[in-house]
Design an enzyme around this catalytic site. Sequence first.
Site, PDB file in Angstrom:
ATOM      1  CG  ASP A  13       6.599  -2.209   0.112  1.00 43.82           C
ATOM      2  OD1 ASP A  13       5.392  -2.042   0.336  1.00 43.82           O
ATOM      3  OD2 ASP A  13       7.144  -1.875  -0.957  1.00 43.82           O
ATOM      4  N   GLY A  40       0.182  -1.228   0.125  1.00 42.76           N
ATOM      5  CA  GLY A  40      -0.187  -2.631  -0.077  1.00 42.76           C
ATOM      6  C   GLY A  40       0.328  -3.375   1.133  1.00 42.76           C
ATOM      7  CG  HIS A  41      -0.262  -2.231   4.654  1.00 45.27           C
ATOM      8  ND1 HIS A  41      -0.646  -1.390   5.666  1.00 45.27           N
ATOM      9  CD2 HIS A  41       0.648  -1.526   3.922  1.00 45.27           C
ATOM     10  CE1 HIS A  41      -0.003  -0.233   5.546  1.00 45.27           C
ATOM     11  NE2 HIS A  41       0.772  -0.290   4.492  1.00 45.27           N
ATOM     12  CD  GLN A 221       2.300   5.459   1.738  1.00 41.85           C
ATOM     13  OE1 GLN A 221       1.796   6.301   2.447  1.00 41.85           O
ATOM     14  NE2 GLN A 221       1.577   4.556   1.124  1.00 41.85           N
TER      15      GLN A 221
HETATM   16  P1  GDP Z   1       3.836  -3.443   4.293  1.00 37.00           P
HETATM   17  O1  GDP Z   1       3.475  -2.573   3.141  1.00 37.00           O
HETATM   18  O2  GDP Z   1       4.780  -2.760   5.252  1.00 37.00           O
HETATM   19  O3  GDP Z   1       2.654  -4.023   5.003  1.00 37.00           O
HETATM   20  O4  GDP Z   1       4.672  -4.653   3.672  1.00 37.00           O
HETATM   21  P2  GDP Z   1       4.291  -5.485   2.329  1.00 37.00           P
HETATM   22  O5  GDP Z   1       3.144  -6.365   2.625  1.00 37.00           O
HETATM   23  O6  GDP Z   1       4.184  -4.580   1.163  1.00 37.00           O
HETATM   24  O7  GDP Z   1       5.647  -6.271   2.109  1.00 37.00           O
HETATM   25  C1  GDP Z   1       6.146  -7.162   3.049  1.00 37.00           C
HETATM   26  C2  GDP Z   1       6.276  -8.536   2.384  1.00 37.00           C
HETATM   27  O8  GDP Z   1       7.096  -9.379   3.184  1.00 37.00           O
HETATM   28  C3  GDP Z   1       4.949  -9.268   2.267  1.00 37.00           C
HETATM   29  O9  GDP Z   1       4.982 -10.063   1.112  1.00 37.00           O
HETATM   30  C4  GDP Z   1       4.913 -10.112   3.526  1.00 37.00           C
HETATM   31  O10 GDP Z   1       4.109 -11.276   3.376  1.00 37.00           O
HETATM   32  C5  GDP Z   1       6.366 -10.504   3.649  1.00 37.00           C
HETATM   33  N1  GDP Z   1       6.866 -10.717   5.004  1.00 37.00           N
HETATM   34  C6  GDP Z   1       6.553 -10.072   6.165  1.00 37.00           C
HETATM   35  N2  GDP Z   1       7.347 -10.502   7.168  1.00 37.00           N
HETATM   36  C7  GDP Z   1       8.188 -11.418   6.646  1.00 37.00           C
HETATM   37  C8  GDP Z   1       9.254 -12.195   7.171  1.00 37.00           C
HETATM   38  O11 GDP Z   1       9.625 -12.113   8.342  1.00 37.00           O
HETATM   39  N3  GDP Z   1       9.899 -13.039   6.295  1.00 37.00           N
HETATM   40  C9  GDP Z   1       9.540 -13.154   4.981  1.00 37.00           C
HETATM   41  N4  GDP Z   1      10.216 -13.990   4.213  1.00 37.00           N
HETATM   42  N5  GDP Z   1       8.541 -12.422   4.460  1.00 37.00           N
HETATM   43  C10 GDP Z   1       7.880 -11.567   5.267  1.00 37.00           C
HETATM   44  P1  IMO Z   2       3.309   0.557   1.874  1.00 39.52           P
HETATM   45  O1  IMO Z   2       2.305   1.171   2.824  1.00 39.52           O
HETATM   46  C1  IMO Z   2       6.602   1.281  -0.905  1.00 39.52           C
HETATM   47  C2  IMO Z   2       6.432   4.998  -3.248  1.00 39.52           C
HETATM   48  C3  IMO Z   2       6.226   4.872  -4.741  1.00 39.52           C
HETATM   49  C4  IMO Z   2       6.976   6.105  -5.212  1.00 39.52           C
HETATM   50  C5  IMO Z   2       6.667   7.137  -4.135  1.00 39.52           C
HETATM   51  C6  IMO Z   2       5.524   8.077  -4.463  1.00 39.52           C
HETATM   52  O2  IMO Z   2       2.849  -0.688   1.217  1.00 39.52           O
HETATM   53  O3  IMO Z   2       4.629   0.458   2.541  1.00 39.52           O
HETATM   54  P2  IMO Z   2       2.871   7.790  -4.555  1.00 39.52           P
HETATM   55  O4  IMO Z   2       2.013   6.875  -5.369  1.00 39.52           O
HETATM   56  O5  IMO Z   2       2.687   7.649  -3.083  1.00 39.52           O
HETATM   57  O6  IMO Z   2       2.784   9.213  -4.993  1.00 39.52           O
HETATM   58  O7  IMO Z   2       4.391   7.341  -4.894  1.00 39.52           O
HETATM   59  O8  IMO Z   2       6.337   6.394  -2.978  1.00 39.52           O
HETATM   60  N1  IMO Z   2       5.414   4.315  -2.417  1.00 39.52           N
HETATM   61  C7  IMO Z   2       5.626   3.172  -1.742  1.00 39.52           C
HETATM   62  N2  IMO Z   2       6.702   2.360  -1.708  1.00 39.52           N
HETATM   63  N3  IMO Z   2       5.519   1.005  -0.147  1.00 39.52           N
HETATM   64  C8  IMO Z   2       4.443   1.816  -0.155  1.00 39.52           C
HETATM   65  O9  IMO Z   2       3.399   1.654   0.688  1.00 39.52           O
HETATM   66  C9  IMO Z   2       4.446   2.936  -1.011  1.00 39.52           C
HETATM   67  N4  IMO Z   2       3.555   3.921  -1.286  1.00 39.52           N
HETATM   68  C10 IMO Z   2       4.164   4.761  -2.123  1.00 39.52           C
HETATM   69  O10 IMO Z   2       6.787   3.673  -5.233  1.00 39.52           O
HETATM   70  O11 IMO Z   2       8.363   5.860  -5.190  1.00 39.52           O
HETATM   71 MG    MG Z   3       3.512  -2.596   1.042  1.00 38.89          MG
END
Ligand code: GDP
Ligand code: IMO
Ligand code: MG
Length: 422
Positions: A13, A40-41, A221
């Site tokens: 994340d 979840g991107h 991840q």
């Molecule tokens: P990913 O899994 O690495 O793609 O990241 P996620 O989408 O799960 O989580 C990143 C969260 O931070 C999302 O809700 C993005 O919209 C948000 N985000 C990304 N860059 C920034 C930033 O520079 N500032 C803030 N406030 N939010 C951000």
């Molecule tokens: P993105 O790509 C954050 C975590 C789960 C759990 C562990 C194992 O959005 O960064 P799994 O379902 O893969 O067997 O779970 O890994 N986990 C993540 N945490 N971002 C993710 O993906 C994750 N994908 C799995 O919360 O601790």
């Molecule tokens: Mg994510």
Amino acid sequence: MKVDVLLGLQWGDEGKGKVVDVLTPGYDLITRFQGGPNAGHTLEFEGKKFVLRSIPSGIFQGDKINVIGNGVVLDPALFKAEVDALEISGHPLTERLKISKKAHLILPTHRLLDAAYESAKGAGKIGTTGKGIGPTYTDKVSRNGVRVGDILYNFEEKYNAAISRHKEILKQYDFEYDLASLEKDWFEGIECIKRFDLIDSEHYVNDAIKSGKKVLAEGAQGTMLDIDFGSYPFVTSSNTICAGACTGLGVAPGNIGEVYGIFKAYCTRVGSGPFPTELFDETGDEMRNKGFEYGSVTGRPRRCGWIDLVALKYAVMINGVTQLIMMKSDVMDTFETINACVAYKINGVETEQFPFDLNDGAEPVYVELEGWKTDMTKIQSEDEFNEEFNAYLNFLEEELEVPIKIVSVGPDREQTIIRYTE
Ligand code: GDP
Ligand code: IMO
Ligand code: MG
């Protein structure tokens, strides 16, 4: 050309989806190489927000080709939901998305097994995303998996054999379930997958490299969740590190180019497992509220804490990071001071080396830095960074020995600052 890899350096994340979308105009092909719908991107642009799970984050920029590589595990039902949502919002995918025949399918029973294993672990559960990731990779490695390419050949036989085996295991766990309802969506998903170009992606990607196309590999991840190098056993079941791009796409190590390592200006984690710099106070709550640190898909609150340079240095080393990307600089822009963990104290002994088992209790040793106390969200160029913010960047670059090339100041595509290159 070579394959550039973008991957998370923390516990996921970090903002991978946002930055892949920003970088996509410079590439011809965007690929995913591991993980599945546990990801979840999030992408935000033009006032809209999208969350991608299995589809690469290059899907919104022009007519780039997106590839789901062999290292990915694909859930047909969730894939269809993702495709439907994108197509309804005016983003047709058929011509622009290709799927490796060697990617493994998450069967409906894999999700049930994930739930059964988690509940059997009780208090020691991993806190998985419940998407069947672990059981699917387990079947892959134990040579019992069903692959996307199998849809085209002897599918029913392979599917039924796997399901029967899983039913036997579920019986041992005394786990109750309704398979029929899961199977309906799952088989509709299989029909959806059939609409796409199912390819030998290792040939496709290598041909692209040979013909001078630019390829970006999008990690899912983060390094601390890597099956080999993460905080085992509280990890995911794939290699999230740079080497995973080689095996998950069929690309030789010599064909890897830039390695973009992405991290938040602080740190978060979802699910169970050690997190040395975790904060349980108002500062942690402030990071969660201001950074909107809730799971992109599950809505689970993310655990928040200070940046951890012991873990980050380890991640930079394992991945061979060549460029750093710092996200969410705006989230801490009211903080008076900011802590950075530079060592751990384990059994009273200070170390800068990432330990064998983080579960043994690592107490963070901090240095304190000045907060930047200025609204970062409207900043458009690095000339506008103030002294304190520059000091934070310099400090991190010195510690990590890699330049920070991109700084993110908000969730929108536009809120991204590319720093000058010397
Ligand atoms: P990913 O899994 O690495 O793609 O990241 P996620 O989408 O799960 O989580 C990143 C969260 O931070 C999302 O809700 C993005 O919209 C948000 N985000 C990304 N860059 C920034 C930033 O520079 N500032 C803030 N406030 N939010 C951000
Ligand atoms: P993105 O790509 C954050 C975590 C789960 C759990 C562990 C194992 O959005 O960064 P799994 O379902 O893969 O067997 O779970 O890994 N986990 C993540 N945490 N971002 C993710 O993906 C994750 N994908 C799995 O919360 O601790
Ligand atoms: Mg994510």
